[in-house]
Design a protein around this motif. Structure first.
Motif, PDB file in Angstrom:
ATOM      1  N   ASP A 104      -9.008 -33.498   7.827  1.00  0.00           N
ATOM      2  CA  ASP A 104      -7.601 -33.760   7.979  1.00  0.00           C
ATOM      3  C   ASP A 104      -7.361 -34.694   9.183  1.00  0.00           C
ATOM      4  O   ASP A 104      -6.300 -35.593   9.126  1.00  0.00           O
ATOM      5  N   GLU A 105      -8.123 -34.391  10.359  1.00  0.00           N
ATOM      6  CA  GLU A 105      -7.822 -35.366  11.572  1.00  0.00           C
ATOM      7  C   GLU A 105      -8.331 -36.774  11.179  1.00  0.00           C
ATOM      8  O   GLU A 105      -7.913 -37.861  11.481  1.00  0.00           O
ATOM      9  N   ILE A 134      -5.440 -41.033   1.575  1.00  0.00           N
ATOM     10  CA  ILE A 134      -5.066 -39.978   0.653  1.00  0.00           C
ATOM     11  C   ILE A 134      -6.045 -39.634  -0.367  1.00  0.00           C
ATOM     12  O   ILE A 134      -6.032 -38.200  -0.543  1.00  0.00           O
ATOM     13  N   GLU A 135      -7.295 -40.131  -0.571  1.00  0.00           N
ATOM     14  CA  GLU A 135      -8.381 -39.792  -1.301  1.00  0.00           C
ATOM     15  C   GLU A 135      -8.912 -38.395  -0.265  1.00  0.00           C
ATOM     16  O   GLU A 135      -9.238 -37.274  -1.121  1.00  0.00           O
ATOM     17  N   ILE A 136      -9.100 -38.448   0.997  1.00  0.00           N
ATOM     18  CA  ILE A 136      -9.480 -37.319   1.976  1.00  0.00           C
ATOM     19  C   ILE A 136      -8.354 -36.112   1.619  1.00  0.00           C
ATOM     20  O   ILE A 136      -8.934 -34.881   1.609  1.00  0.00           O
ATOM     21  N   LYS A 137      -7.053 -36.297   1.769  1.00  0.00           N
ATOM     22  CA  LYS A 137      -5.975 -35.314   1.873  1.00  0.00           C
ATOM     23  C   LYS A 137      -6.173 -34.669   0.407  1.00  0.00           C
ATOM     24  O   LYS A 137      -5.947 -33.471   0.454  1.00  0.00           O
ATOM     25  N   LEU A 138      -6.410 -35.436  -0.658  1.00  0.00           N
ATOM     26  CA  LEU A 138      -6.341 -34.867  -2.149  1.00  0.00           C
ATOM     27  C   LEU A 138      -7.797 -33.789  -1.992  1.00  0.00           C
ATOM     28  O   LEU A 138      -7.616 -32.711  -2.955  1.00  0.00           O
ATOM     29  N   MET A 139      -8.797 -34.259  -1.432  1.00  0.00           N
ATOM     30  CA  MET A 139     -10.138 -33.550  -1.563  1.00  0.00           C
ATOM     31  C   MET A 139      -9.652 -32.254  -0.737  1.00  0.00           C
ATOM     32  O   MET A 139     -10.000 -31.177  -1.104  1.00  0.00           O
ATOM     33  N   ILE A 140      -8.912 -32.221   0.294  1.00  0.00           N
ATOM     34  CA  ILE A 140      -8.768 -31.308   1.345  1.00  0.00           C
ATOM     35  C   ILE A 140      -7.840 -30.215   0.337  1.00  0.00           C
ATOM     36  O   ILE A 140      -8.258 -29.172   0.322  1.00  0.00           O
ATOM     37  N   ASP A 141      -6.937 -30.842  -0.329  1.00  0.00           N
ATOM     38  CA  ASP A 141      -6.155 -29.784  -1.194  1.00  0.00           C
ATOM     39  C   ASP A 141      -6.544 -29.294  -2.509  1.00  0.00           C
ATOM     40  O   ASP A 141      -6.611 -28.022  -2.414  1.00  0.00           O
ATOM     41  N   LYS A 142      -7.650 -30.027  -2.880  1.00  0.00           N
ATOM     42  CA  LYS A 142      -8.395 -29.409  -3.989  1.00  0.00           C
ATOM     43  C   LYS A 142      -9.508 -28.373  -3.433  1.00  0.00           C
ATOM     44  O   LYS A 142      -9.351 -27.194  -4.358  1.00  0.00           O
ATOM     45  N   ASN A 143      -9.945 -28.559  -2.267  1.00  0.00           N
ATOM     46  CA  ASN A 143     -10.774 -27.529  -1.701  1.00  0.00           C
ATOM     47  C   ASN A 143     -10.218 -26.236  -1.274  1.00  0.00           C
ATOM     48  O   ASN A 143     -10.610 -25.264  -1.557  1.00  0.00           O
ATOM     49  N   GLU A 144      -8.904 -26.309  -0.862  1.00  0.00           N
ATOM     50  CA  GLU A 144      -8.170 -25.194  -0.502  1.00  0.00           C
ATOM     51  C   GLU A 144      -7.766 -24.426  -1.637  1.00  0.00           C
ATOM     52  O   GLU A 144      -7.609 -23.323  -1.627  1.00  0.00           O
ATOM     53  N   GLY A 145      -7.549 -24.984  -2.898  1.00  0.00           N
ATOM     54  CA  GLY A 145      -7.126 -24.547  -3.929  1.00  0.00           C
ATOM     55  C   GLY A 145      -8.409 -23.629  -4.679  1.00  0.00           C
ATOM     56  O   GLY A 145      -7.821 -22.761  -5.486  1.00  0.00           O
ATOM     57  N   LEU A 146      -9.520 -23.932  -4.200  1.00  0.00           N
ATOM     58  CA  LEU A 146     -10.729 -23.155  -4.757  1.00  0.00           C
ATOM     59  C   LEU A 146     -10.623 -21.838  -3.853  1.00  0.00           C
ATOM     60  O   LEU A 146     -11.405 -20.853  -4.415  1.00  0.00           O
ATOM     61  N   ASP A 147     -10.166 -21.669  -2.627  1.00  0.00           N
ATOM     62  CA  ASP A 147     -10.199 -20.310  -1.866  1.00  0.00           C
ATOM     63  C   ASP A 147      -9.614 -19.436  -2.607  1.00  0.00           C
ATOM     64  O   ASP A 147      -8.799 -19.084  -3.334  1.00  0.00           O
TER      65      ASP A 147
END
Length: 147
Positions: A104-105, A134-147
């Motif tokens: 995120d940073e 944006i690609e990094i942010k989408l990856m973060i959101d996607k990974n958070e959705g897996l938790d």
């Protein structure tokens, strides 16, 4: 042996005290920045960085503080349209973000770099940087959705 432990304990105490001092200057800088007193904020950030440089410990807390200071200084220089100096500080912030492995940073740094490119008229470079962010942010959101 106990003398060695005593010296180590004193050293940790001094390092901890320095870390608190640096955080206090950082907090004061944030307050000055919020009050639009950029010169005072820069003075406090510089004092915080000077203290951080004197700390032997390279813990994640110290690196996080370095990141926070660098990105905040970058923001001031962007606002002042001193883009060369802003870019120097965003590069330092990016190095810390990468060292900390905080996606995120890293994305925040890419946003700042893109803003600098945009202000310099490098619209293609800015767009490329924003896309990477944006690609990094989408990856973060996607990974958070897996938790």
């Amino acid at each position: 042996m106990s003398k060695k432990r005593s010296n180590q304990s004193k050293k940790r105490s001094i390092q901890s005290s320095k870390c608190e001092d640096a955080k206090n200057f950082y907090d004061a800088a944030l307050n000055s920045q919020e009050d639009n007193d950029d010169q005072q904020a820069l003075s406090y950030y510089t004092q915080a960085l000077d203290i951080v440089k004197s700390i032997d410990d390279t813990s994640q807390d110290i690196d996080q503080l370095r990141y926070d200071i660098f990105i905040s200084i970058c923001d001031i220089y962007i606002r002042q349209y001193n883009l060369t100096v802003a870019n120097e500080f965003v590069e330092k912030a990016l190095q810390m973000a990468q060292k900390l492995q905080k996606k995120d940073e890293i994305a925040q740094c890419l946003d700042r770099k893109s803003e600098i490119r945009d202000l310099k008229g490098d619209y293609d470079g800015a767009l490329s940087g924003y896309r990477s962010s944006i690609e990094i942010k989408l990856m973060i959101d996607k990974n958070e959705g897996l938790d």
